[in-house]
Motif scaffolding. Structure first.
Motif, PDB file in Angstrom:
ATOM      1  N   UNK A 109       1.038  -1.842  -0.265  1.00 13.52           N
ATOM      2  CA  UNK A 109       0.140  -0.348   0.317  1.00 13.52           C
ATOM      3  C   UNK A 109       0.291   1.769  -0.247  1.00 13.52           C
ATOM      4  N   UNK A 110       1.883   1.082   1.116  1.00 16.08           N
ATOM      5  CA  UNK A 110       2.744   2.659   0.996  1.00 16.08           C
ATOM      6  C   UNK A 110       3.649   3.105  -0.457  1.00 16.08           C
ATOM      7  N   UNK A 111       3.653   1.510  -1.516  1.00 16.88           N
ATOM      8  CA  UNK A 111       4.842   1.467  -2.321  1.00 16.88           C
ATOM      9  C   UNK A 111       3.490   2.400  -3.103  1.00 16.88           C
ATOM     10  N   UNK A 112       2.193   1.524  -3.598  1.00 19.16           N
ATOM     11  CA  UNK A 112       1.503   2.458  -4.300  1.00 19.16           C
ATOM     12  C   UNK A 112       1.082   3.405  -4.061  1.00 19.16           C
ATOM     13  N   UNK A 135       1.295  -4.417  -7.244  1.00 16.37           N
ATOM     14  CA  UNK A 135       2.029  -3.959  -6.540  1.00 16.37           C
ATOM     15  C   UNK A 135       2.183  -5.051  -5.335  1.00 16.37           C
ATOM     16  N   UNK A 136       3.792  -6.398  -5.343  1.00 19.74           N
ATOM     17  CA  UNK A 136       3.170  -6.947  -3.966  1.00 19.74           C
ATOM     18  C   UNK A 136       4.110  -7.389  -2.597  1.00 19.74           C
ATOM     19  N   UNK A 137       3.347  -6.827  -2.024  1.00 21.61           N
ATOM     20  CA  UNK A 137       4.251  -6.911  -0.697  1.00 21.61           C
ATOM     21  C   UNK A 137       5.138  -8.269  -0.162  1.00 21.61           C
ATOM     22  N   UNK A 138       5.892  -8.149   0.672  1.00 18.92           N
ATOM     23  CA  UNK A 138       6.330  -9.260   1.673  1.00 18.92           C
ATOM     24  C   UNK A 138       6.505  -8.913   2.693  1.00 18.92           C
ATOM     25  N   UNK A 169       9.477  -9.002   4.803  1.00 15.59           N
ATOM     26  CA  UNK A 169      10.533  -8.255   5.051  1.00 15.59           C
ATOM     27  C   UNK A 169      10.612  -7.300   4.140  1.00 15.59           C
ATOM     28  N   UNK A 170       9.665  -6.119   3.859  1.00 20.19           N
ATOM     29  CA  UNK A 170       9.801  -5.741   3.485  1.00 20.19           C
ATOM     30  C   UNK A 170      10.001  -5.250   2.368  1.00 20.19           C
ATOM     31  N   UNK A 171      10.119  -6.127   1.588  1.00 24.06           N
ATOM     32  CA  UNK A 171      10.448  -6.025   0.020  1.00 24.06           C
ATOM     33  C   UNK A 171       9.073  -6.043  -1.142  1.00 24.06           C
ATOM     34  N   UNK A 172       8.774  -4.988  -1.855  1.00 22.76           N
ATOM     35  CA  UNK A 172       7.776  -4.586  -3.130  1.00 22.76           C
ATOM     36  C   UNK A 172       8.187  -5.491  -4.919  1.00 22.76           C
ATOM     37  N   UNK A 173       7.463  -5.844  -5.044  1.00 22.22           N
ATOM     38  CA  UNK A 173       7.123  -5.826  -6.522  1.00 22.22           C
ATOM     39  C   UNK A 173       6.387  -4.808  -7.384  1.00 22.22           C
ATOM     40  N   UNK A 174       6.879  -4.387  -8.095  1.00 19.36           N
ATOM     41  CA  UNK A 174       5.511  -3.903  -9.065  1.00 19.36           C
ATOM     42  C   UNK A 174       5.998  -4.501 -10.227  1.00 19.36           C
ATOM     43  N   UNK A 175       4.490  -5.289 -10.645  1.00 22.80           N
ATOM     44  CA  UNK A 175       4.859  -5.388 -12.405  1.00 22.80           C
ATOM     45  C   UNK A 175       3.367  -4.621 -12.934  1.00 22.80           C
ATOM     46  N   UNK A 176       3.982  -4.448 -14.219  1.00 24.48           N
ATOM     47  CA  UNK A 176       2.999  -4.048 -15.009  1.00 24.48           C
ATOM     48  C   UNK A 176       2.854  -3.890 -16.365  1.00 24.48           C
ATOM     49  N   UNK A 177       1.705  -4.508 -16.878  1.00 24.08           N
ATOM     50  CA  UNK A 177       0.858  -5.022 -17.840  1.00 24.08           C
ATOM     51  C   UNK A 177       1.357  -4.346 -19.161  1.00 24.08           C
ATOM     52  N   UNK A 235       3.369  -2.243 -19.860  1.00 26.52           N
ATOM     53  CA  UNK A 235       4.923  -2.088 -20.198  1.00 26.52           C
ATOM     54  C   UNK A 235       5.661  -2.815 -20.313  1.00 26.52           C
ATOM     55  N   UNK A 236       5.011  -4.592 -19.691  1.00 21.59           N
ATOM     56  CA  UNK A 236       6.009  -5.673 -19.690  1.00 21.59           C
ATOM     57  C   UNK A 236       7.422  -5.834 -18.394  1.00 21.59           C
ATOM     58  N   UNK A 237       7.428  -4.802 -17.523  1.00 21.00           N
ATOM     59  CA  UNK A 237       8.231  -3.938 -16.547  1.00 21.00           C
ATOM     60  C   UNK A 237       7.973  -4.726 -15.135  1.00 21.00           C
ATOM     61  N   UNK A 238       9.034  -5.429 -14.397  1.00 26.62           N
ATOM     62  CA  UNK A 238       8.969  -5.956 -13.257  1.00 26.62           C
ATOM     63  C   UNK A 238       9.917  -5.291 -12.513  1.00 26.62           C
ATOM     64  N   UNK A 239       9.825  -4.625 -11.210  1.00 29.01           N
ATOM     65  CA  UNK A 239      11.017  -3.645 -10.882  1.00 29.01           C
ATOM     66  C   UNK A 239      10.774  -4.192  -8.874  1.00 29.01           C
ATOM     67  N   UNK A 240      11.337  -3.910  -8.511  1.00 25.64           N
ATOM     68  CA  UNK A 240      12.175  -4.262  -6.750  1.00 25.64           C
ATOM     69  C   UNK A 240      12.156  -3.297  -6.616  1.00 25.64           C
ATOM     70  N   UNK A 241      11.630  -3.252  -4.818  1.00 25.34           N
ATOM     71  CA  UNK A 241      12.886  -2.261  -4.372  1.00 25.34           C
ATOM     72  C   UNK A 241      12.121  -2.830  -2.653  1.00 25.34           C
TER      73      UNK A 241
END
Ligand code: 5RP
Length: 260
Positions: A16-19, A225-228, A230-238, A240-246
């Motif tokens: 949620x925080x990332x989004x 935006x997928x949260x874990x 341990x604080x990891x966050x993965x964002x997938x954009x359908x 753009x076809x991109x995946x980013x992690x932070x």
């Protein structure tokens, strides 16, 4: 305070925080319903209070509207907004195409209307919501109360020719009485196990008289935006076809955790 959060709540919070970072000044934002969306609303409330963020929020349920007002977000109706820049909402399941099952919280009708009236829909979820095939989570169908048992029988009959594993439908209950949506309708939960062709099923179900809407969201979601925990966050954009992690850190002083 944050130490009291379960890993699943941490996962929902960081998603949620990332989004919330996608939300910009002046935006009209659709506010989803459910526990993950509630984190989003709290995050946006904090941005309004602390950073002076100026947004108009269109809630997808009475409970989201109440929370949004509580945290200081200016709430307007969809008809006042007409069109939205962005909707951020949770989901019960999502697959690789970002097709969704929604409606576990009973708000699928307003959620689908609001998301469809948005330039972009972002789903926020913990990793457990990702599935190879939709359908393990019971598919919610909003039906009008009049003749709901006949509607249920028609749905079950229709499912015979559909590519699904199970066909049983159950009326969602609220204690000893049928659950009633914000629109005054009931929900039938379809225990399908596996949905082979979600697009076809969504179209066929909506043809049945008495059905108001189904919980399959096809070609509506743009990003997840997928949260874990341990604080990891993965964002997938359908698109753009991109995946980013932070990674996001939990801030102990965060006001967001009050009353949780
Ligand atoms: C409500 C919904 C919710 O987004 C969905 O049920 C996910 O909820 P949660 O974030 O609590 O897991 O569709 O109708």
């Amino acid at each position: 305070m944050t130490g009291e959060l379960s890993p699943i709540d941490k996962a929902k919070f960081v998603a949620a925080k990332r989004a919330a970072e996608f939300v910009e000044d002046g935006m009209r934002v659709g506010l989803g319903t459910g526990s993950t969306a509630a984190w989003l609303v709290r995050c946006l409330g904090e941005m309004v209070e602390q950073d002076g963020l100026k947004i108009l929020g269109v809630p997808t349920s009475t409970r989201t509207a109440q929370l949004a007002r509580e945290v200081g977000i200016k709430v307007i109706s969809l008809d006042e907004a007409r069109w939205l820049d962005l909707t951020i909402d949770g989901a019960d399941e999502f697959d690789a195409d970002l097709s969704l099952i929604k409606g576990g919280g009973g708000a699928l009708l307003q959620e689908k209307i609001v998301a469809t009236a948005s330039d972009q829909m972002v789903v926020i979820a913990d990793a457990a919501k990702e599935v190879e095939h939709l359908g393990s989570f019971p598919l919610p169908i909003e039906v009008i109360p009049f003749g709901w048992q006949t509607t249920q029988a028609l749905i079950e009959e229709t499912l015979v020719s559909m590519d699904v594993m199970g066909r049983q439908a159950s009326l969602r209950m609220n204690g000893s009485v049928p659950f009633v949506t914000d629109e005054g309708n009931h929900i039938l939960d379809l225990h399908l196990g596996r949905i082979g062709n979600p697009r076809q099923l969504a179209m066929v179900i909506n043809q049945i008289p008495g059905v108001v809407e189904n919980g399959l969201f096809i070609d509506i979601c743009d990003k997840v935006v997928i949260g874990y925990g341990d604080g990891r966050v993965e964002t997938r954009d359908i698109n753009e076809g991109t995946v980013s992690e932070d990674r996001l850190d939990f801030v102990e002083t965060d006001n967001l955790f009050r009353d949780i």
